[in-house]
Design a protein around this motif. Structure first.
Motif: not given
Ligand code: HEC
Ligand code: HEC
Length: 430
Positions: A295, A298-299, A342, A345, A347, A356-358, A372
């Motif tokens: 995670c 990106c985050h 996108w 965002p 967290l 959640w999501l866009h 995710m």
């Molecule tokens: C390759 C990049 C990437 C990885 C790896 C990733 N994310 Fe994300 N995440 C994003 C993006 C881009 C968005 C925005 C999605 C959208 O536009 O709806 C997002 C959105 C989210 C959101 C929703 C945020 C909201 O305010 O709605 C959560 C919760 C989240 N991620 C948790 C995680 C977790 C936990 C992991 C690991 C299991 C993870 N992400 C791995 C890129 C990533």
């Protein structure tokens, strides 16, 4: 998980029985008479060859069990062991730290209590106070019905509106979910698609957007505030005596105020600052998984986003990066059916800002984490799924996260919620 094992049973066992039968027939009818084996010899040969099949089946079984219960391996380790192991693993490749100038070990960091500000818009107390008034000012909308705070309810809704997508003037329904503006001051690009580079540039958007605040022109906004002597006095205090009320200064004041909306008061920050009991066992394990499964790719960083003014490098990513059944279920693709690009965002406070999501399509945080894991990290296809719906062998891929993994990652995400905001919201959250 369960389906993987039953696949093995329903397809595997008949296949083994059939294999043994075929083997037996081959030895008795073909091989036996040809080399002149005695009846005992035939049995011996059948058993010998059969052992080969059994050994193979045993291997498959063990592999399947290992794939299905990563938590069993993790169970025996303490949190610190696990983190060490995860860090050692990440050192083997550049997967977690793709940028050469970044330290190889992931560093958990707390959020600074002040945000970076542009040189041409320093946040003086008078300007911040003015910005707060403007943020709550309904006169900035065409029909004087909405302020910024109508959609970004700072205390009751953690800076969002708890709706799937925004509702603007005259009850017009927007296409996108309202992101929180807490900690937006740390983001290098704003909006779900990252199309604006600063809070100043951002604030112009909703005021003039016909389906949000629907103000006709910047001049109309200036005229309305100018008509109010208290605003003339506040602008004089913030920008100097004799300085006109301009649209530019309106958004500067709002941005200066937004830069004060910071939540560094979370259990996570307390833990990183050394309060070792601030996180419980599930949260600690979730924290280790958050790093280990990627995670943090990106985050990352103190604001849990690579779109960060602090050390962000790749603000925009494809989402969904891999095709999954979620694309259809939650309408994740763009209107033209493609994967979108996108902004990553933050967290922080994410547990308080659902849906959640866009497009606001997902109501459960554990479901977002599942999405995710599979869409962004490829944790979806089982190592041994025999047949998919097209009757082809599925590709060998990483196993999905277990329910316990998902639960613990969600527990960790909950530790990113501000203590103060959580208390404010407590009566309304289930
Ligand atoms: C390759 C990049 C990437 C990885 C790896 C990733 N994310 Fe994300 N995440 C994003 C993006 C881009 C968005 C925005 C999605 C959208 O536009 O709806 C997002 C959105 C989210 C959101 C929703 C945020 C909201 O305010 O709605 C959560 C919760 C989240 N991620 C948790 C995680 C977790 C936990 C992991 C690991 C299991 C993870 N992400 C791995 C890129 C990533
Ligand atoms: C009608 C509801 C509505 C109103 C009123 C509104 N916003 Fe928003 N705001 C949104 C939506 C929806 C988005 C996401 C839009 C997008 O990504 O395309 C957003 C995004 C933002 C963001 C970006 C946050 C981030 O992390 O990218 C900021 C900052 C923001 N708004 C501030 C404001 C300010 C300041 C005002 C008042 C001048 C305001 N908003 C008025 C609905 C609203």
């Amino acid at each position: 998980m369960k389906s993987g094992l039953s696949d093995l049973m329903t397809i595997g066992i008949p296949a083994i029985l059939f294999g043994m039968l075929a083997l037996g027939m081959m030895v008795h009818r073909e091989l036996g008479p040809f080399v002149g084996l005695t009846p005992e010899g035939k049995w011996l040969l059948t058993v010998a060859l059969g052992m080969g099949i059994l050994a193979f089946v045993l291997k498959l079984g063990v592999a399947q069990l290992l794939v299905q219960s990563p938590e069993n391996t993790i169970d025996r380790l303490t949190h610190t062991d696990f983190l060490h192991q995860a860090r050692a693993d990440s050192d083997k490749g550049d997967f977690l730290n793709p940028a050469p100038n970044r330290p190889r070990q992931y560093v958990w960091a707390t959020l600074p209590t002040t945000a970076p500000e542009p040189a041409d818009n320093p946040g003086t107390l008078a300007k911040i106070a003015l910005g707060k008034h403007l943020f709550n000012e309904k006169q900035l909308s065409g029909d004087a019905s909405l302020s910024c705070a109508s959609c970004h309810d700072l205390y009751e809704k953690a800076g969002s509106d708890a709706r799937r997508t925004a509702i603007g003037i005259a009850n017009q329904v927007g296409a996108r979910n309202v992101p929180t503006i807490w900690n937006a001051a740390f983001q290098s690009v704003l909006f779900w698609d990252g199309r604006v580079p600063s809070l100043e540039a951002q604030a112009k958007g909703p005021i003039l957007n016909p389906i949000e605040m629907g103000m006709s022109t910047p001049a109309e906004a200036e005229r309305r505030l100018n008509a109010d002597p208290t605003y003339r006095a506040r602008f004089a205090l913030a920008f100097g005596e004799g300085q006109a009320i301009t649209f530019e200064r309106i958004v500067q004041a709002i941005a200066a105020y937004e830069r004060t909306l910071i939540t560094a008061d979370t259990p996570y920050d307390r833990y990183v600052r050394g309060e070792s009991t601030a996180l419980n066992q599930a949260q600690l394990r979730g924290m280790a998984l958050f790093e280990a499964v990627g995670c943090v790719l990106c985050h990352r960083g103190p604001n849990f986003s690579d779109a960060s003014l602090l050390d962000g490098e790749t603000p925009l990513r494809f989402f969904p990066a891999n095709p999954t059944p979620y694309d259809e279920k939650y309408k994740l693709l763009t209107e033209s059916g493609e994967r979108g690009v996108w902004r990553v965002p933050s967290l922080r406070n994410v547990a308080l800002t659902g849906p959640w999501l866009h497009n606001g399509s997902v109501d459960k945080l554990d479901e977002v984490v599942r999405i995710m894991a599979s869409a962004q990290l490829g944790r979806s296809t089982q190592l041994m799924t025999w047949l998919n719906k097209d009757s082809a062998l599925d590709k060998v891929d990483r196993s999905p996260l277990s329910d316990r993994d998902i639960h613990d990652i969600v527990a960790f995400l909950e530790s990113l919620s501000s203590d103060g905001l959580r208390k404010k919201m407590a009566p309304t959250t289930p």
